[in-house]
Write an enzyme that holds these catalytic residues in place. Structure first.
Site, PDB file in Angstrom:
ATOM      1  N   ASP A 133       0.822  -1.214   0.000  1.00  0.00           N
ATOM      2  CA  ASP A 133       0.000   0.000   0.000  1.00  0.00           C
ATOM      3  C   ASP A 133       0.854   1.261   0.000  1.00  0.00           C
ATOM      4  OD1 ASP A 133      -2.673  -0.356  -0.375  1.00  0.00           O
ATOM      5  OD2 ASP A 133      -3.261  -0.115   1.717  1.00  0.00           O
ATOM      6  N   ASP A 276      -9.054  -7.921  11.890  1.00  0.00           N
ATOM      7  CA  ASP A 276      -8.765  -9.338  12.113  1.00  0.00           C
ATOM      8  C   ASP A 276      -9.778  -9.976  13.053  1.00  0.00           C
ATOM      9  OD1 ASP A 276      -7.842  -7.782  14.193  1.00  0.00           O
ATOM     10  OD2 ASP A 276      -5.769  -8.461  14.070  1.00  0.00           O
TER      11      ASP A 276
END
Length: 346
Positions: A133, A276
């Protein structure tokens, strides 16, 4: 008294597990007796303010008992682990190893890529994806050096979860292994985990996050050989207990997923910092299983300063609050009572 302590120590050495269970039962019984004594004989009877304060304090103590009971339930015994060798599978499935990165040093990424390239698995059944990214040319060169696919995107939205979801659209593997940029997988990572997916209900397998450097507690007390990393208790002991109730928490790295399940839930959860935990909880709410493997199969870097550790814990706390607001485990359809309790209490 001394004789009792010596006898207790001898019993703990002779049969440690059974002795610890006796102590757990005695501790719970003593706490319950104490709280009933508090309830029946110690509440203030004079003055409204005293009565309110007394009830609040007693309620807090009962909440502490509930938390203690949940904790002892987890450490009572770990879930039974299974091992399914690759040789027992009908076919060897394809796996994509995804490394999520943003601004980590190239030297750190190089170790992780080297670990992925050295994994013991048929070469034609595994691909490595560097999901950058940060759009860095030096990372693209590093990926090419290791024969990995370099993946970037135009719109940098939803942070790590968005990065991984974009990478899912660029890959085709039947299983997706996730690694943070500093987590180096060991050779046995796939041979120890892939076989567990022989059960079609298994959606993901989580392995511990372990570290090859000292955390601030170990470093500042010169105790790296005497005390474990402070995350070991959760990553290994509590996770093994959570596995008994299908409440293993996905911790963002060192895990492998069945792609079809990720597709079924729309990919990794977005809109929260701790994508997560949310992803694992949503998967389990859909009726799939998350398994835990206690073997250390990847190692990375622990926070080395108090400042870094505080930033990490602040992120976890804010992310869990966000998850509770968006997917409240107490009301999320599909979770069992124990799953709701464990996710609500962390």
């Amino acid at each position: 008294m001394l004789v009792f302590l010596v006898a207790a120590y001898g019993l703990s050495l002779w049969k440690e597990n059974s002795f610890s269970k006796v102590l757990i039962v005695l501790c719970c019984a003593a706490n319950i007796v104490y709280l009933f004594w508090r309830l029946l004989t110690t509440l203030p009877g004079n003055g409204l303010v005293n009565q309110i304060a007394g009830v609040i304090l007693l309620a807090t103590e009962w909440a502490g008992l509930l938390q203690m009971l949940v904790f002892y339930t987890l450490v009572w015994k770990p879930a039974k682990e299974h091992h399914v060798p690759l040789e027992e599978l009908d076919r060897i499935p394809t796996v994509d190893l995804m490394i999520a990165t943003y601004n980590e040093p190239v030297s750190v990424l190089k170790r992780t890529l080297a670990g992925c390239a050295s994994i013991d698995y048929p070469r034609d059944r595994v691909k490595i994806y560097v999901c950058d990214d940060g759009d860095r040319a030096e990372v693209a060169e590093l990926a090419q050096m290791f024969g990995a696919c370099y993946v970037t995107r135009d719109q940098h939205v939803h942070a790590k979860a968005g990065n991984l979801n974009h990478a899912l659209t660029q890959s085709q593997g039947e299983f997706i292994a996730i690694f943070d940029a500093d987590m180096v997988p060991l050779k046995a990572f796939l041979t120890r985990t892939i076989g567990l997916f022989r059960n079609p209900d298994v959606a993901f397998v989580q392995t511990p996050q372990a570290f090859y450097n000292d955390d601030p507690y170990q470093y500042n007390t010169f105790s790296s050989d005497a005390i474990p990393n402070e995350q070991d208790f959760f990553m290994r002991t509590l996770q093994a207990g959570k596995a008994r109730f299908n409440a293993v928490m996905f911790v963002g790295s060192n895990a492998i997923f069945r792609r079809s399940v990720l597709d079924a839930i729309g990919g990794f959860a977005t809109g929260v910092i701790t994508e997560d935990m949310a992803t694992g909880m949503i998967i389990q709410a859909k009726g799939y299983k998350g398994l835990f493997v206690g073997d250390v199969l990847a190692m990375g870097l622990a926070p080395e300063t108090w400042g870094d550790m505080l930033k990490q814990r602040d992120r976890w706390c804010r992310g869990n609050i966000q998850c509770t607001k968006k997917w409240n485990p107490l009301t999320l359809p599909g979770l069992s009572l124990m799953q709701r309790i464990l996710y609500r209490m962390g």
